[in-house]
Design an enzyme around this catalytic site. Structure first.
Site, PDB file in Angstrom:
ATOM      1  N   PRO A 130      -1.479  24.177  -5.993  1.00 17.54           N
ATOM      2  CA  PRO A 130       0.414  23.931  -5.730  1.00 17.54           C
ATOM      3  C   PRO A 130       0.262  24.385  -3.976  1.00 17.54           C
ATOM      4  O   PRO A 130       0.513  24.223  -3.207  1.00 17.54           O
ATOM      5  CB  PRO A 130       1.313  25.083  -6.090  1.00 17.54           C
ATOM      6  CG  PRO A 130       0.381  24.593  -7.568  1.00 17.54           C
ATOM      7  CD  PRO A 130      -1.023  24.427  -7.945  1.00 17.54           C
ATOM      8  N   GLU A 244     -16.397   9.002  -3.660  1.00 18.11           N
ATOM      9  CA  GLU A 244     -15.108   8.983  -4.352  1.00 18.11           C
ATOM     10  C   GLU A 244     -14.551   8.055  -2.992  1.00 18.11           C
ATOM     11  O   GLU A 244     -14.528   6.787  -2.973  1.00 18.11           O
ATOM     12  CB  GLU A 244     -14.425  10.032  -4.057  1.00 18.11           C
ATOM     13  CG  GLU A 244     -12.956   9.717  -4.728  1.00 18.11           C
ATOM     14  CD  GLU A 244     -12.090  11.113  -5.001  1.00 18.11           C
ATOM     15  OE1 GLU A 244     -12.902  12.248  -5.583  1.00 18.11           O
ATOM     16  OE2 GLU A 244     -10.809  11.170  -4.964  1.00 18.11           O
ATOM     17  N   ARG A 270       6.802 -22.722   0.826  1.00 15.92           N
ATOM     18  CA  ARG A 270       8.285 -22.484   1.392  1.00 15.92           C
ATOM     19  C   ARG A 270       8.602 -23.206   2.534  1.00 15.92           C
ATOM     20  O   ARG A 270       7.792 -22.972   4.247  1.00 15.92           O
ATOM     21  CB  ARG A 270       8.030 -20.609   1.461  1.00 15.92           C
ATOM     22  CG  ARG A 270       9.638 -20.195   1.741  1.00 15.92           C
ATOM     23  CD  ARG A 270      10.656 -20.649   1.111  1.00 15.92           C
ATOM     24  NE  ARG A 270      11.553 -19.903   1.287  1.00 15.92           N
ATOM     25  CZ  ARG A 270      13.007 -20.634   0.893  1.00 15.92           C
ATOM     26  NH1 ARG A 270      13.023 -20.701  -0.366  1.00 15.92           N
ATOM     27  NH2 ARG A 270      13.686 -19.209   1.029  1.00 15.92           N
ATOM     28  N   GLN A 338       7.050  -8.933   3.871  1.00 17.51           N
ATOM     29  CA  GLN A 338       7.793 -10.664   4.974  1.00 17.51           C
ATOM     30  C   GLN A 338       7.641 -11.659   5.034  1.00 17.51           C
ATOM     31  O   GLN A 338       8.306 -12.445   5.118  1.00 17.51           O
ATOM     32  CB  GLN A 338       6.873  -9.422   6.255  1.00 17.51           C
ATOM     33  CG  GLN A 338       8.029  -9.622   7.435  1.00 17.51           C
ATOM     34  CD  GLN A 338       8.966  -9.125   7.641  1.00 17.51           C
ATOM     35  OE1 GLN A 338       8.852  -7.904   6.507  1.00 17.51           O
ATOM     36  NE2 GLN A 338       9.558  -9.386   8.242  1.00 17.51           N
TER      37      GLN A 338
END
Ligand SMILES: Cc1cc2nc3c(=O)[nH]c(=O)nc-3n(C[C@H](O)[C@H](O)[C@H](O)COP(=O)(O)OP(=O)(O)OC[C@H]3O[C@@H](n4cnc5c(N)ncnc54)[C@H](O)[C@@H]3O)c2cc1C
Length: 380
Positions: A130, A244, A270, A338
């Site tokens: 924390p 990592e 489209r 978008q």
């Protein structure tokens, strides 16, 4: 200079894509809504060999290198829409299996690696607290040595896999105030007396990857579960972070490739005012920019993976990869939305989930600001 994968690496990448597409995409939308981790998906990944890619065959792994890992994970990202599951697997491998493999005693490796590879065991990594995040070496959790054990006290947060973990790699201070050289690393079993696993933390994205806090109240850990030497935790963490940073976003390159292909098809089919939206330069240029980001991400990923495979220093290369891939990935998700217009905003089209999942990539494993600090410190 050869930019191509070998035939063998390419075969692994293709079979990872096929595996992910056919086995990991069940009810992702539903599980995302319910914060549900897929144990069966986890086991399928283990059966495929994913958890063991970097682990030697004697522990049940495939014994492959970082370049194979990058190629396999790119294939997984192309095929798998359950980004939370892949994130959990990555955390398990890069932040738990690797420190154990590279720094653990023979006894620890023999006891835990076979289960971590077979899918029987799930691992988590607990560094963040924390009151310490980006300033990782300021952590407060303490570990005090007894005869044959350590007593851990403190708390950890944002622990990926925490709610389902069998073992946890925990960083704690054995020399309080000693900073980097005062830290040590432990493998803690979930049933250790004094370990408390908190409630699931609900997240914006990667919701199929469970996360929790952990509490340690005189948590007793056998001294033999120390990974590496006492005081070597800082070095161990920074070596683990290099792996990592270099590899945790490999699957995101695959995701970006898939999104680009979907956007290309959408833009061609489209029609608005009788014209495909791809006929507008504002849309076709978005596709071009997305393609540039896919290709630069891929180059940086494989450069970092090559450095790790060749055992070359890779601080710069892994930070460049982490920073650039995460920001490209987020930007491509935004652009995909978008291009799809209002449909992209609707849950059914699965782009809003991709964007929610992507946003975390500039936060975990060192934020973008921290990557910029690392890169600029190497320049100045
Ligand atoms: C999805 C997810 C999974 C995670 N999984 C794990 C896990 O399994 N185990 C684990 O231990 N942790 C985990 N974390 C925690 C993660 O490592 C931390 O969130 C991260 O290190 C940042 O720490 P913080 O959140 O406390 O942010 P802070 O350190 O409080 O940073 C807040 C802001 O200040 C900026 N900032 C801080 N210091 C500097 C500086 N020196 N220079 C410039 N900017 C600075 C940061 O970049 C950020 O923008 C996870 C986080 C996420 C989001």
């Amino acid at each position: 200079m050869d930019f191509s994968l070998t035939e063998h690496q390419d075969d692994f990448k293709s079979s990872a894509l096929e595996f992910a597409r056919s086995k990991l995409n069940d009810a992702v939308q539903e599980r995302d809504k319910n914060n549900e981790f897929s144990r069966s998906g986890w086991e399928a990944c283990a059966d495929f060999g994913l958890q063991g890619v970097l682990v030697p065959e004697k522990y049940g792994g495939l014994g492959l290198d970082a370049l194979y890992y990058a190629a396999i994970m790119e294939g997984i990202g192309q095929g798998c829409k359950d980004n939370g599951l892949v994130f959990s697997v990555n955390a398990h491998i890069l932040t738990c299996i690797l420190p154990l493999l590279l720094h653990g005693s023979d006894e620890l490796k023999e006891n835990y690696l076979p289960g971590l590879v077979s899918g029987e065991l799930i691992a988590a990594n607990a560094m963040t607290e924390p009151d310490s995040g980006s300033d990782v070496y300021a952590l407060r959790t303490s570990a005090v040595k007894g005869n044959d054990h350590y007593l851990l006290n403190g708390s950890k947060t944002f622990v990926t896999n925490g709610p389902v973990a069998d073992v946890i790699v925990v960083y704690a201070a054995t020399n309080k105030g000693g900073g980097f050289f005062g830290l040590s690393c432990f493998l803690v079993e979930k049933n250790s007396p004094g370990l408390f696993i908190g409630e699931k933390i609900e997240k914006m994205g990667l919701r199929t990857s469970p996360m929790s806090e952990l509490g340690f109240n005189n948590c007793k850990v056998p001294a033999s579960n120390l990974i590496g030497e006492e005081g070597a935790g800082g070095l161990l963490f920074s070596s683990s972070m290099e792996w990592e940073r270099g590899l945790i976003l490999a699957h995101c390159v695959g995701i970006m490739d898939r999104l680009l292909s979907d956007c290309r098809n959408y833009a061609r089919t489209r029609k608005i005012s009788g014209q495909p939206i791809s006929s507008h330069q504002s849309i076709s240029h978005k596709l071009a920019e997305m393609k540039v980001r896919v290709e630069t991400s891929r180059l940086l990923l494989y450069k970092a993976a090559w450095c790790k495979t060749m055992k070359k220093p890779a601080t710069l290369e892994t930070s460049l990869a982490k920073l650039s891939i995460s920001e490209s990935y987020i930007e491509n998700c935004r652009e995909a939305m978008q291009i799809y217009g209002g449909y992209g905003y609707m849950v059914e089209y699965e782009l809003e989930r991709e964007l929610r999942d992507a946003l975390a990539s500039s936060l975990y494993s060192g934020t973008s600001e921290i990557q910029r600090n690392i890169i600029s410190s190497l320049l100045l």
